[in-house]
Every structure is written in C-alpha cells, then in structure tokens.
Scaffold this active site. Structure first.
Site, PDB file in Angstrom:
ATOM      1  N   GLU A 147     -19.186  29.360  20.967  1.00  0.00           N
ATOM      2  CA  GLU A 147     -20.347  28.769  21.622  1.00  0.00           C
ATOM      3  C   GLU A 147     -21.378  28.320  20.594  1.00  0.00           C
ATOM      4  OE1 GLU A 147     -18.894  31.784  22.019  1.00  0.00           O
ATOM      5  OE2 GLU A 147     -19.740  32.753  23.762  1.00  0.00           O
ATOM      6  N   TYR A 184     -15.958  39.202  28.205  1.00  0.00           N
ATOM      7  CA  TYR A 184     -16.216  39.865  26.931  1.00  0.00           C
ATOM      8  C   TYR A 184     -16.417  41.341  27.244  1.00  0.00           C
ATOM      9  CZ  TYR A 184     -18.636  40.773  22.468  1.00  0.00           C
ATOM     10  OH  TYR A 184     -19.006  41.266  21.242  1.00  0.00           O
TER      11      TYR A 184
END
Length: 144
Positions: free
Chosen positions: A74, A121
């Site tokens: 990201e 995650y």
C-alpha cells in the site's frame, strides 16, 4: 442484466485478482502482497511489498525476520501515485491483505475512499482506523 452492486462486485473481484498477480513481483519470502489503486475504472498506481529503490531485493534477514525498512504494498502504491500527476482522492485501493495501522494512516491521508482486500492481516487495528475515518472496507474472501 446485472445490478449496480453486481457490477461493482465483478469489478472488485477482477481488480483484486490483478493485485494478487502483482504480488508475485515481490522478492519477500514470508509474504507477498500486491496493491492497485483504481480511480474512474483506471489503474493509477500499483505496488508490492519490498525494499526501497536502490536497496538489495532481500526482504528478510538470515533468521527469516522481515527487515524494518521493507515497504508495504500500500505504501509503495501511495508513494508512487504521489510522484505522478494523478490524485488518489476518492480512489479505491485493492490489496491482497488488509492494511496495517501505519498503512491505514497513509490511506486516510491519501484520500482513498474504499479499500477492498482478500485476507485479513494478523491485527485488525488498520481496518478499524479506516472505518473510523469513514473509509468503506470490503473483504472478499473467495475470488471467483
């Protein structure tokens, strides 16, 4: 005829599969993560986890621990769009794993409005922060 929601779901799955393919570019051994930023049905940036430009393409030390300077997918995608003439304001981020807390802060500051991810995650604090900021978070488990 597909509804607007069905069309969006089809696009979300398609772009998420592209992020999964992009993750294959990562040199990381422990986990390969890919990200794509889409705005107005155009890919404006992409990224995968790895070391900063100019560093050796080795993400883990001899013990298999990720080096502290490895960038997340990201972060790579957001910094790449920042160096371009594009704006991520109102864009959607497709990422293979839900963002961590540090990446969530970058996503908020980049003006990204939606995040579509595949797997969770190990910590949920990034997703919690993004939701608190009003960012739509979409989990797609099965990619058909």
């Amino acid at each position: 005829m597909k509804t607007t929601n069905e069309k969006q779901d089809t696009l979300d799955r398609r772009y998420l599969r592209m992020a999964l393919i992009w993750a294959e570019n990562s040199y990381c051994q422990r986990r390969k993560v890919g990200a794509i930023i889409v705005k107005d049905k155009m890919i404006i940036s992409d990224g995968y986890n790895g070391t900063p430009a100019g560093f050796e393409n080795v993400c883990e030390d001899a013990a298999g621990v990720t080096k502290p300077y490895v960038l997340h997918a990201e972060a790579n995608a957001i910094t790449k769009v920042a160096r371009s003439n594009n704006s991520s304001e109102g864009a959607t981020l497709y990422v293979t794993a839900s963002p961590c807390l540090e990446c969530a802060k970058l996503i908020i500051q980049a003006g990204i409005r939606r995040v579509v991810f595949n797997e969770y995650y190990r910590l949920a604090d990034g997703v919690d922060l993004m939701r608190r900021a009003g960012i739509e978070c979409v989990h797609i488990d099965e990619l058909t």
